[in-house]
Design a protein around this motif. Structure first.
Motif, PDB file in Angstrom:
ATOM      1  N   PRO A  36      43.857  82.363  51.469  1.00 36.16           N
ATOM      2  CA  PRO A  36      43.534  81.633  52.753  1.00 36.16           C
ATOM      3  C   PRO A  36      42.466  80.570  52.671  1.00 36.16           C
ATOM      4  CG  PRO A  36      44.105  84.192  53.228  1.00 36.16           C
ATOM      5  CD  PRO A  36      43.686  83.924  51.709  1.00 36.16           C
ATOM      6  N   ALA A  37      42.632  79.409  53.097  1.00 39.83           N
ATOM      7  CA  ALA A  37      41.642  78.660  53.000  1.00 39.83           C
ATOM      8  C   ALA A  37      41.302  77.649  54.458  1.00 39.83           C
ATOM      9  CB  ALA A  37      41.915  77.477  51.883  1.00 39.83           C
ATOM     10  N   GLY A  38      41.721  78.067  55.525  1.00 38.10           N
ATOM     11  CA  GLY A  38      41.464  77.532  56.442  1.00 38.10           C
ATOM     12  C   GLY A  38      42.596  76.753  57.121  1.00 38.10           C
ATOM     13  N   SER A  39      42.684  75.723  57.966  1.00 40.31           N
ATOM     14  CA  SER A  39      43.641  75.229  58.636  1.00 40.31           C
ATOM     15  C   SER A  39      43.420  73.746  58.689  1.00 40.31           C
ATOM     16  CB  SER A  39      44.022  75.730  60.039  1.00 40.31           C
ATOM     17  OG  SER A  39      42.935  75.511  60.802  1.00 40.31           O
ATOM     18  N   VAL A  40      44.465  72.829  58.955  1.00 40.07           N
ATOM     19  CA  VAL A  40      44.607  71.366  59.125  1.00 40.07           C
ATOM     20  C   VAL A  40      45.345  71.098  60.026  1.00 40.07           C
ATOM     21  CG1 VAL A  40      43.755  70.745  56.787  1.00 40.07           C
ATOM     22  CG2 VAL A  40      46.170  71.041  57.250  1.00 40.07           C
ATOM     23  N   SER A  41      45.375  69.981  60.704  1.00 45.32           N
ATOM     24  CA  SER A  41      46.333  69.527  61.868  1.00 45.32           C
ATOM     25  C   SER A  41      47.103  68.232  61.341  1.00 45.32           C
ATOM     26  CB  SER A  41      45.478  68.842  62.945  1.00 45.32           C
ATOM     27  OG  SER A  41      44.733  68.074  62.820  1.00 45.32           O
ATOM     28  N   ALA A  42      48.307  68.053  61.835  1.00 48.50           N
ATOM     29  CA  ALA A  42      49.112  66.970  61.570  1.00 48.50           C
ATOM     30  C   ALA A  42      49.866  66.627  62.795  1.00 48.50           C
ATOM     31  CB  ALA A  42      50.111  67.268  60.444  1.00 48.50           C
ATOM     32  N   PRO A  43      50.046  65.280  63.012  1.00 46.78           N
ATOM     33  CA  PRO A  43      50.689  64.784  64.049  1.00 46.78           C
ATOM     34  C   PRO A  43      52.335  65.366  64.231  1.00 46.78           C
ATOM     35  CG  PRO A  43      50.111  63.043  62.903  1.00 46.78           C
ATOM     36  CD  PRO A  43      49.849  64.130  62.279  1.00 46.78           C
ATOM     37  N   ALA A  44      52.926  65.711  65.236  1.00 42.75           N
ATOM     38  CA  ALA A  44      54.402  66.284  65.203  1.00 42.75           C
ATOM     39  C   ALA A  44      54.918  65.902  66.459  1.00 42.75           C
ATOM     40  CB  ALA A  44      54.298  67.754  65.035  1.00 42.75           C
ATOM     41  N   GLY A  45      55.729  65.236  66.832  1.00 41.63           N
ATOM     42  CA  GLY A  45      56.438  64.767  67.958  1.00 41.63           C
ATOM     43  C   GLY A  45      55.463  64.728  69.423  1.00 41.63           C
ATOM     44  N   GLY A  46      54.426  63.822  68.953  1.00 42.26           N
ATOM     45  CA  GLY A  46      53.511  63.421  70.162  1.00 42.26           C
ATOM     46  C   GLY A  46      52.512  64.424  70.155  1.00 42.26           C
ATOM     47  N   SER A  47      52.255  65.610  69.624  1.00 36.37           N
ATOM     48  CA  SER A  47      51.333  66.560  69.586  1.00 36.37           C
ATOM     49  C   SER A  47      50.627  66.954  68.126  1.00 36.37           C
ATOM     50  CB  SER A  47      51.872  67.651  70.272  1.00 36.37           C
ATOM     51  OG  SER A  47      52.697  68.328  69.697  1.00 36.37           O
ATOM     52  N   LEU A  48      49.998  67.894  68.236  1.00 39.19           N
ATOM     53  CA  LEU A  48      49.256  68.299  66.820  1.00 39.19           C
ATOM     54  C   LEU A  48      49.885  69.615  66.441  1.00 39.19           C
ATOM     55  CD1 LEU A  48      45.559  67.323  66.983  1.00 39.19           C
ATOM     56  CD2 LEU A  48      47.308  66.239  65.719  1.00 39.19           C
ATOM     57  N   ARG A  49      50.376  69.535  65.239  1.00 39.53           N
ATOM     58  CA  ARG A  49      50.713  70.809  64.560  1.00 39.53           C
ATOM     59  C   ARG A  49      49.552  71.489  63.660  1.00 39.53           C
ATOM     60  NH1 ARG A  49      55.397  73.744  62.210  1.00 39.53           N
ATOM     61  NH2 ARG A  49      54.324  75.516  61.643  1.00 39.53           N
ATOM     62  N   ILE A  50      49.409  72.703  63.943  1.00 40.19           N
ATOM     63  CA  ILE A  50      48.345  73.579  63.084  1.00 40.19           C
ATOM     64  C   ILE A  50      49.002  74.109  61.804  1.00 40.19           C
ATOM     65  CG2 ILE A  50      46.555  75.050  62.945  1.00 40.19           C
ATOM     66  CD1 ILE A  50      45.947  72.574  65.029  1.00 40.19           C
ATOM     67  N   TRP A  51      48.395  73.770  60.686  1.00 40.34           N
ATOM     68  CA  TRP A  51      48.966  74.611  59.397  1.00 40.34           C
ATOM     69  C   TRP A  51      47.947  75.173  58.728  1.00 40.34           C
ATOM     70  CZ3 TRP A  51      53.980  73.586  58.274  1.00 40.34           C
ATOM     71  CH2 TRP A  51      54.758  72.571  58.913  1.00 40.34           C
ATOM     72  N   TYR A  52      48.315  76.611  58.563  1.00 45.70           N
ATOM     73  CA  TYR A  52      47.283  77.265  57.958  1.00 45.70           C
ATOM     74  C   TYR A  52      47.451  77.077  56.309  1.00 45.70           C
ATOM     75  CZ  TYR A  52      46.486  79.013  62.251  1.00 45.70           C
ATOM     76  OH  TYR A  52      46.034  79.120  63.865  1.00 45.70           O
TER      77      TYR A  52
END
Length: 65
Positions: A36-52
């Protein structure tokens, strides 16, 4: 109102397997131990999606900024 800070944004060209935690986020290695190395965010349909995300042993000390 939330004061929680969103994870750092990810570049749109990052492979989906890296976002799904199936490969090292930094080098793409998949056939090794993944940590595990943390999380990043990416735009998804007008909001942010969090990816681990995960890292291979060579990149285990790296974290998204």
């Amino acid at each position: 109102m939330s004061t929680t800070k969103a994870p750092p944004p990810v570049h749109p060209d990052v492979s989906i397997v890296r976002l799904h935690g199936e490969a090292c986020f930094w080098c793409g290695a998949a056939h090794t131990t993944l940590i595990p190395a943390g999380s990043v965010s990416a735009p998804a349909g007008g909001s942010l999606r969090i990816w681990y995300i995960v890292a291979c042993p060579a990149h285990a000390d790296r974290r998204p900024r």
